[in-house]
Design an enzyme around this catalytic site. Structure first.
Site, mmCIF file in Angstrom:
data_model
loop_
_atom_site.group_PDB
_atom_site.id
_atom_site.type_symbol
_atom_site.label_atom_id
_atom_site.label_comp_id
_atom_site.label_asym_id
_atom_site.label_seq_id
_atom_site.Cartn_x
_atom_site.Cartn_y
_atom_site.Cartn_z
ATOM 1 N NE ARG A 169 25.679 42.711 47.287
ATOM 2 C CZ ARG A 169 26.271 43.640 46.529
ATOM 3 N NH1 ARG A 169 27.479 43.432 46.040
ATOM 4 N NH2 ARG A 169 25.670 44.782 46.272
ATOM 5 C CG ASP B 116 39.194 42.457 48.608
ATOM 6 O OD1 ASP B 116 38.165 42.457 47.910
ATOM 7 O OD2 ASP B 116 40.136 43.272 48.429
ATOM 8 C CB SER B 117 44.443 41.772 47.341
ATOM 9 O OG SER B 117 43.756 42.662 46.485
ATOM 10 C CG ASP C 150 32.144 40.235 41.911
ATOM 11 O OD1 ASP C 150 32.235 40.484 40.691
ATOM 12 O OD2 ASP C 150 31.540 40.977 42.716
ATOM 13 C CB CYS D 197 32.780 43.631 35.852
ATOM 14 S SG CYS D 197 34.343 43.771 36.699
HETATM 15 N N1 SAH Z 1 32.121 41.027 45.381
HETATM 16 C C1 SAH Z 1 32.167 42.404 45.774
HETATM 17 C C2 SAH Z 1 32.751 43.307 44.714
HETATM 18 C C3 SAH Z 1 34.132 42.908 44.259
HETATM 19 S S1 SAH Z 1 35.025 44.170 43.488
HETATM 20 C C4 SAH Z 1 30.774 42.880 46.174
HETATM 21 O O1 SAH Z 1 29.802 42.136 46.053
HETATM 22 O O2 SAH Z 1 30.668 44.001 46.640
HETATM 23 C C5 SAH Z 1 36.598 43.454 43.311
HETATM 24 C C6 SAH Z 1 37.418 43.317 44.590
HETATM 25 O O3 SAH Z 1 38.595 42.594 44.270
HETATM 26 C C7 SAH Z 1 37.897 44.620 45.217
HETATM 27 O O4 SAH Z 1 37.458 44.679 46.551
HETATM 28 C C8 SAH Z 1 39.432 44.536 45.188
HETATM 29 O O5 SAH Z 1 40.043 45.035 46.378
HETATM 30 C C9 SAH Z 1 39.645 43.053 45.097
HETATM 31 N N2 SAH Z 1 40.883 42.609 44.453
HETATM 32 C C10 SAH Z 1 41.548 43.147 43.418
HETATM 33 N N3 SAH Z 1 42.596 42.381 43.063
HETATM 34 C C11 SAH Z 1 42.588 41.314 43.902
HETATM 35 C C12 SAH Z 1 43.401 40.157 44.036
HETATM 36 N N4 SAH Z 1 44.437 39.954 43.221
HETATM 37 N N5 SAH Z 1 43.096 39.248 44.990
HETATM 38 C C13 SAH Z 1 42.035 39.456 45.817
HETATM 39 N N6 SAH Z 1 41.241 40.543 45.732
HETATM 40 C C14 SAH Z 1 41.504 41.455 44.795
#
Ligand code: SAH
Length: 440
Positions: free
Chosen positions: A258, A296-297, A343, A383
């Site tokens: 980040r 985010d979803s 991510d 991940c």
């Molecule tokens: N980038 C973030 C961590 C991401 S974790 C950080 O730095 O803290 C993954 C995220 O993806 C979660 O918040 C989850 O709610 C979201 N997510 C899961 N499926 C998704 C989708 N289909 N579209 C958008 N977001 C999604």
């Protein structure tokens, strides 16, 4: 008893087959759930039992690997070792390797927590936590600017199945092995004594608990009851909810990535896909991004992003969008962003998901490249523990081909330094991050 020096560690006829065994996923165990929950009243015991490895299976363990897979274990002598007990581990020739937590229900029946013949008791945990804290202090954690960090990273701190994340004056403990679960009172004592925290949260890990045979619940374990705690990451003000958030409340592993994204964000039109609490978006906004879109979803994540943007004076720069990331990317204006972060949660939960996961990652990378302007930077993460860094890079190449874009990778990253691992413990290397510049 001191560990005798191994004599056959360089035997080329004995490949470290343990490495090739199906790994247990660090976030989602692939073993079938245990049929029943074990008695919650059985006390944690330091048994006198001896776990003996099969011939030729000790090499990775001599080299620092902490896991004994079920197919590497020959037998357990000395009788009476109950699930969760501490056992001593020996190679096939009777040489002492270390001591670890035993659970015959697991695909990994022994996980080492010491290479010495010592009791695993309250004093042991106190020592381990103090050592872990000393390492974080060497890494500059905590600091005036960063008060969210990982204090205990399971195998990397010789406490297999234990994660402790610190958020300001609180700590969140997550236990994923039966042995640690049985000893959690001692663990809480050690963390409290070492940190003096105001609230100690216990965060459930339901998937692991099913496999290992215990019942886990999220709760305030010690101290003041409060739903959220304030903390800082590189000067950015965050509010973390350990009992209702994802992971233990925050994705601490991406901290340094980040910060790096912040360094590349000045003046940029930024897209943060899978933004969770907005970590990348906030770093970009603070660094002077022209505009930031965070997708985010989860509606909960969107509220969190908006609250974080307001708390950091970035409400005018960050726009939070509740949408599926694929859908957003499919309908966004092509070539309209200068810095794009993807991510996602892991697509490959088990080996059988790998093919579908590969396709998903490839499509995601192609779509993300589609919204990158020429000269933009794509930060693409995975991940999925089942996919290694080489494979992740291949997928990015395939995504570039599908999107007809030319890219150059200029940086490869993993989890932040407060996530140490034993050398050779590839099972723990789940996070891969590539930085690519889009040439055309
Ligand atoms: N980038 C973030 C961590 C991401 S974790 C950080 O730095 O803290 C993954 C995220 O993806 C979660 O918040 C989850 O709610 C979201 N997510 C899961 N499926 C998704 C989708 N289909 N579209 C958008 N977001 C999604």
């Amino acid at each position: 008893m001191r560990r005798p020096r191994p004599t056959s560690t360089r035997d080329p006829r004995r490949p470290p087959r343990d490495f090739a065994s199906p790994p247990a996923d660090p976030d989602e165990p692939s073993a079938p759930p245990a049929p029943a929950v074990l008695s919650t009243s059985s006390p944690a015991a330091d048994s006198g039992a001896r776990a003996i490895l099969r011939k030729g299976r000790a090499r990775p363990l001599w080299f620092g690997h902490p896991w004994v897979y079920a197919n590497a274990l020959e037998r357990v002598d000395g009788g009476g070792a109950a699930p969760g007990d501490v056992v001593s581990l020996f190679d096939h020739d009777g040489r002492f390797i270390g001591r670890g937590l035993y659970n015959p229900r697991s695909q990994i029946p022994v996980r080492l927590c010491t290479r010495h013949d010592e009791p695993v008791n309250a004093a042991f945990f106190r020592r381990r936590v103090a050592e872990a804290r000393a390492l974080r202090a060497r890494l500059g954690l905590p600091s005036q600017r960063t008060t969210a960090y990982r204090l205990i990273n399971s195998e990397g701190d010789d406490l297999p199945g234990l994660v402790v994340d610190v958020y300001g004056d609180a700590a969140a403990v997550q236990v994923t092995t039966l042995g640690m679960w049985q000893r959690r009172a001692e663990i809480f004592d050690a963390v409290e004594a070492e940190l003096g925290c105001r609230t100690l949260y216990e965060v459930a890990a339901a998937g692991y608990a099913d496999v290992e045979g215990f019942v886990s619940a999220s709760r305030i374990a010690r101290g003041e009851s409060r739903p959220s705690v304030p903390c800082l990451e590189d000067g950015i003000r965050l509010e973390v909810e350990p009992l209702s958030g994802q992971k233990t409340g925050m994705y601490i592993d991406q901290r340094e990535t980040r910060a790096r994204v912040g360094q590349l964000a000045a003046g940029a039109r930024v897209l943060d896909c899978y933004a969770y609490a907005g970590g990348f978006a906030l770093a970009a906004a603070r660094a002077g991004a022209r505009a930031v879109t965070a997708v985010d979803s989860s509606s909960r994540a969107i509220s969190r992003i908006e609250a974080h943007a307001a708390a950091n004076g970035a409400a005018g720069v960050i726009q939070a969008v509740e949408n599926d990331a694929f859908r957003f990317l499919e309908t966004a204006t092509p070539r309209s962003f200068d810095l794009v972060v993807v991510d996602p949660p892991k697509f490959a939960r088990a080996r059988k998901d790998l093919d579908a996961a590969r396709k998903g990652y490839e499509r995601l990378n192609a779509l993300a490249l589609g919204v990158c302007a020429p000269g933009a930077v794509l930060v693409t993460c995975s991940c999925s523990q089942n996919m290694d860094a080489v494979e992740h890079e291949r997928i990015v190449a395939a995504g570039a081909k599908a999107a007809s874009r030319t890219v150059r990778i200029f940086e490869r990253r993993g989890a932040a330094p407060d996530h140490p691992l034993p050398p050779g413990f590839t099972e723990g290397q789940y996070l891969k991050v590539l930085f690519a510049v889009i040439l055309s």
